[in-house]
Design a protein around this motif. Structure first.
Motif, PDB file in Angstrom:
ATOM      1  N   ASP A 470     -47.744  -2.489  42.004  1.00 20.62           N
ATOM      2  CA  ASP A 470     -48.780  -1.984  41.109  1.00 20.62           C
ATOM      3  C   ASP A 470     -48.921  -3.023  40.006  1.00 20.62           C
ATOM      4  O   ASP A 470     -47.924  -3.387  39.364  1.00 20.62           O
ATOM      5  N   ARG A 472     -50.543  -3.608  36.459  1.00 16.98           N
ATOM      6  CA  ARG A 472     -51.184  -2.836  35.386  1.00 16.98           C
ATOM      7  C   ARG A 472     -51.501  -3.715  34.185  1.00 16.98           C
ATOM      8  O   ARG A 472     -50.602  -4.322  33.587  1.00 16.98           O
ATOM      9  N   ARG A 501     -44.807  -0.741  44.158  1.00 15.71           N
ATOM     10  CA  ARG A 501     -45.892   0.207  44.449  1.00 15.71           C
ATOM     11  C   ARG A 501     -45.347   1.629  44.622  1.00 15.71           C
ATOM     12  O   ARG A 501     -44.359   1.836  45.316  1.00 15.71           O
TER      13      ARG A 501
END
Ligand code: HEM
Length: 503
Positions: A470, A472, A501
């Motif tokens: 992920d 961000r 993830r």
């Protein structure tokens, strides 16, 4: 005094006289050219656009010059504006773009002002020339870039960089829970890739210690200082500084010397060790070109083409993705479906990447809003009239503006400011854009030669990162501010945090 002494003195005084004559001639010529330039230039103009440009009053309302131009273009009934003090006609009208880049292509070369600005860095490389030299390089480069061998070689390099450098680096950032600049990482990745691809040289920018590469530093400085030449009030200023070898021109000369030293060394090594069995562009071009300076120029153009464009496109992509997490989910679902659940152990092939219609759409959509090259100028060879009725005077500058065009309601509809990959999909299939409405890779006769390679690299990076991590953005939704330069670069980088993830 001996006859030798007389000869010595007269030779000395002759060379002094010649020096004075040469200097006077140069001074006279420069003054004459300067006056000619001034007489043709409009130094002051009372129209709102020019006043706002000259007084910088636009800065109060818009974060970037490209946003102000977008605002003006949106409000222009023809989609064309004039900045008289710059002698620049700027357009976002697709009919005009088609006219400039295709229908009347012969009338809109890059032109001398552009070639002069980048001439010391790019020499006679494809990016910087018109006419026969451009035609020759275009033909040779399209043959090479279209070959299956080169395509597979590029794919191998990209996957190696992802597997051995990018993914391990993301693992370590995850373990540290560190905030880091994703733009910097992507610039390192794209520089490693384009150097290996063009020169067969690995600068190792993405090694775990993130080392400083002398070549990358010199190349960035040379591109930046060359671009800054365009911002001086008159070309005579930078030309005089170059003549005297002072200030930014002195630094530019030094930076270009570093790039030249590397290029010379790579060419020497290839000549010594053989180039026939190698697949980097330099080796391939050496088969048909013997002139080392010309070879250097051609390859340096490729470094410029692939250095920041891909990194800029990927930075824009991850920035936008953080605004729409559901897009991330759809990309993951598609990558999983096309590659299969065993993706963790391998990378998508060229054919599999082609099947990823949604990923392709998401990448095109992010470049619509954040094109790596925000605008591009040509210089009119003769007087002309654009399809919207705008008169173009011989010698004046005409600019098409992909950044503004990506934000036009007339072209993309009322939701043009939304990041919505779905707009590119019909019945599950990616529908390519009309190139004159979306000139992100330019369009027409001089369309980008690296488009397929660039898309392959971007899709591979996004698929690999999203499969495992992920990503961000730390401050999503923050208004981007760009640094001045040839390619869109975020002034403060793109601070992100990565983690494994979530299932
Ligand atoms: C997202 C990535 C990229 C974008 C948005 C992009 C965009 C463009 C644009 C707008 C031009 C026209 C520039 C001008 O004429 O002033 C151009 C030309 C060119 N690009 Fe790309 N480019 C990208 C990546 C690449 C890569 C990776 C390569 C090389 C492998 C490449 C090779 C070239 C070449 C050789 C030209 C000159 C074509 C000519 O003058 O005939 N580009 N590109």
């Amino acid at each position: 005094m001996s006859s030798e002494g007389v000869i010595f003195v007269s030779v000395e005084s002759m060379s002094f006289t010649c020096g004075v004559m040469f200097f006077s001639f140069t001074l006279f010529f420069s003054c004459f050219s300067f006056l000619l330039f001034i007489s043709r230039m409009k130094l002051w103009c009372n129209c709102d656009t020019c006043k706002s440009y000259l007084t910088l009053s636009w800065c109060a309302k818009f974060p970037n010059l490209c946003d102000w131009y977008t605002h003006l273009l949106k409000n222009s009934p023809t989609g064309t504006i004039h900045v008289h003090v710059l002698g620049n006609t700027i357009t976002s009208n697709p009919d005009n773009v088609e006219h400039i880049l295709k229908t009347n292509f012969q009338n809109y070369p890059k032109g001398k002002p552009f070639s002069a600005i980048l001439g010391d860095l790019l020499g006679k490389g494809i990016f910087n020339v018109d006419g026969d030299s451009w035609k020759f390089q275009r033909k040779m480069a399209s043959l090479e870039l279209g070959s299956v061998t080169i395509r597979s070689y590029a794919m191998e390099l990209v996957n190696e960089e992802i597997q051995t450098r990018l993914l391990p680096l993301m693992e370590s950032k995850t373990a540290q829970n560190a905030v880091f600049d994703m733009q910097d990482i992507l610039r390192r990745l794209s520089f490693d890739n384009i150097c290996k691809f063009s020169f067969g040289l690995d600068p190792g920018c993405l090694l775990p210690t993130l080392p400083v590469s002398d070549l990358a530093v010199a190349f960035d400085l040379a591109s930046k200082l060359s671009a800054e030449r365009a911002m001086t009030a008159s070309p005579f200023i930078w030309k005089a500084k170059r003549f005297l070898n002072v200030g930014s021109e002195k630094r530019l000369r030094k930076a270009i010397e570093v790039v030249n030293d590397v290029a010379r060394e790579m060419i020497r090594q290839r000549r010594e060790m053989g180039f026939k069995s190698r697949n980097d562009l330099l080796s391939r071009f050496m088969g048909s070109i013997n002139d080392d300076v010309y070879l250097r120029d051609i390859v340096v153009s490729f470094l410029l083409a692939g250095r920041d464009t891909v990194a800029s496109a990927l930075t824009g992509f991850f920035n936008l993705l953080s605004r729409r997490p559901e897009v991330e989910g759809l990309i993951r679902e598609e990558v999983g479906r096309v590659v299969g659940q065993a993706h963790g152990s391998g990378f998508p092939s060229f054919e599999q990447l082609r099947e990823m219609h949604y990923l392709n759409a998401a990448i095109h959509e992010s470049m619509r809003l954040f094109p790596p090259i925000q605008f591009d100028s040509k210089f009119a060879r003769e007087d002309d009239v654009l399809p919207d009725g705008t008169f173009v005077r011989k010698g004046s500058r005409v600019t098409y503006h992909p950044y503004a065009m990506g934000r036009m309601e007339q072209i993309w509809g009322p939701d043009c400011m939304e990041f919505r990959p779905e707009r590119w999909i019909r019945d599950g299939v990616f529908v390519p854009p009309c190139p004159f409405k979306y000139p992100v890779f330019q369009a027409g006769i001089r369309v980008c030669l690296g488009k397929d390679l660039a898309l392959m690299e971007m899709k591979s990076v996004v698929a690999a990162l999203l499969t495992s991590f992920d990503v961000r953005v730390v401050q999503p939704g923050q208004e981007p501010r760009f640094s001045p330069g040839l390619t869109a670069t975020l002034r403060t980088g793109l601070p992100v945090r990565v983690s494994h993830r979530k299932p």
